[in-house]
Every structure is written in structure tokens, then in C-alpha cells.
Motif scaffolding. Structure first.
Motif: not given
Length: 112
Positions: A1-5, A18-23, A69-74, A86-92
Motif C-alpha cells: 500500500m502507498k500513502m500519497i500526500i 472529482e478527478a480522483l472519484t472518476d478513477i 494504483q499509486a502512479d495513476q493517483v499521482v 509557481i505554488g501549484d504544490g508538491k506530492i509525496f
């Protein structure tokens, strides 16, 4: 399992959800946060006085998914949250050792 922050701009939250619900992502946790990175902060004028805003408001999303599923979520978060500025964010992405559903006692993937 992976945690995506993911830390994203607040106005992108509903679009990303909405995009995450769609997948097929069934749940996520959201927290209002403040922080800074390359964006650093900015100055604003309020009632004629200029002041510096050192922390920028963001939304933190925490999602635990099966490792496959982690790559698809990212990719979905990246594509949906991107404004190109600038400032769009980060994903871990972190490994998750165990998950337990409190109500039923189900564990790991069954608990998701």
C-alpha cells in the motif's frame, strides 16, 4: 500500500476530488494548511497598510491506495492541480505498513 500526500492550491480541491472519484478512489482526508516553498510568500495591502504574508494557504490531501494504483493517483492529481504557475504544490508517496478499519477490524487492502 502507498500513502500519497499532496499539497495543492485551495481552489483546485473540488476539481481534484472529482478527478480522483472518476478513477475509483473511494476516500481521502483533507486538511487546511499553510506553508511556503519556492513561492516564499508575498506582500498585500490591507486598509492602506502593507504587510508580508509568509505562509501561503494550501490544502493537504492524504490518500492510501493499493501500490498498483499509486502512479495513476499521482498522475491524476498532477494533471488536475496544475495551473502552470509557481505554488501549484508538491506530492509525496510513502509506503504504508498496515491499515485497519476500526469498525470491522478489516486489515490492509480490505480496510481501504
Amino acid at each position: 500500500m502507498k500513502m500519497i500526500i499532496a499539497a495543492i492550491k485551495p481552489f483546485k480541491l473540488e476539481e481534484v476530488r472529482e478527478a480522483l472519484t472518476d478513477i475509483g478512489i473511494a476516500g481521502l482526508m483533507v486538511t487546511e494548511i499553510k506553508g511556503f516553498g519556492a513561492q516564499a510568500g508575498h506582500t498585500e495591502i490591507y486598509r492602506g497598510a502593507e504587510y508580508e504574508v509568509n505562509f501561503v494557504p494550501k490544502m493537504k490531501l492524504e490518500i492510501v491506495v493499493a501500490a498498483d494504483q499509486a502512479d495513476q493517483v499521482v498522475e491524476t492529481i498532477t494533471k488536475t492541480a496544475r495551473t502552470g504557475k509557481i505554488g501549484d504544490g508538491k506530492i509525496f508517496v510513502l509506503d504504508v505498513a498496515q491499515a485497519v478499519r476500526v469498525r470491522t477490524g478489516e486489515t490492509n487492502l480490505d480496510a481501504l
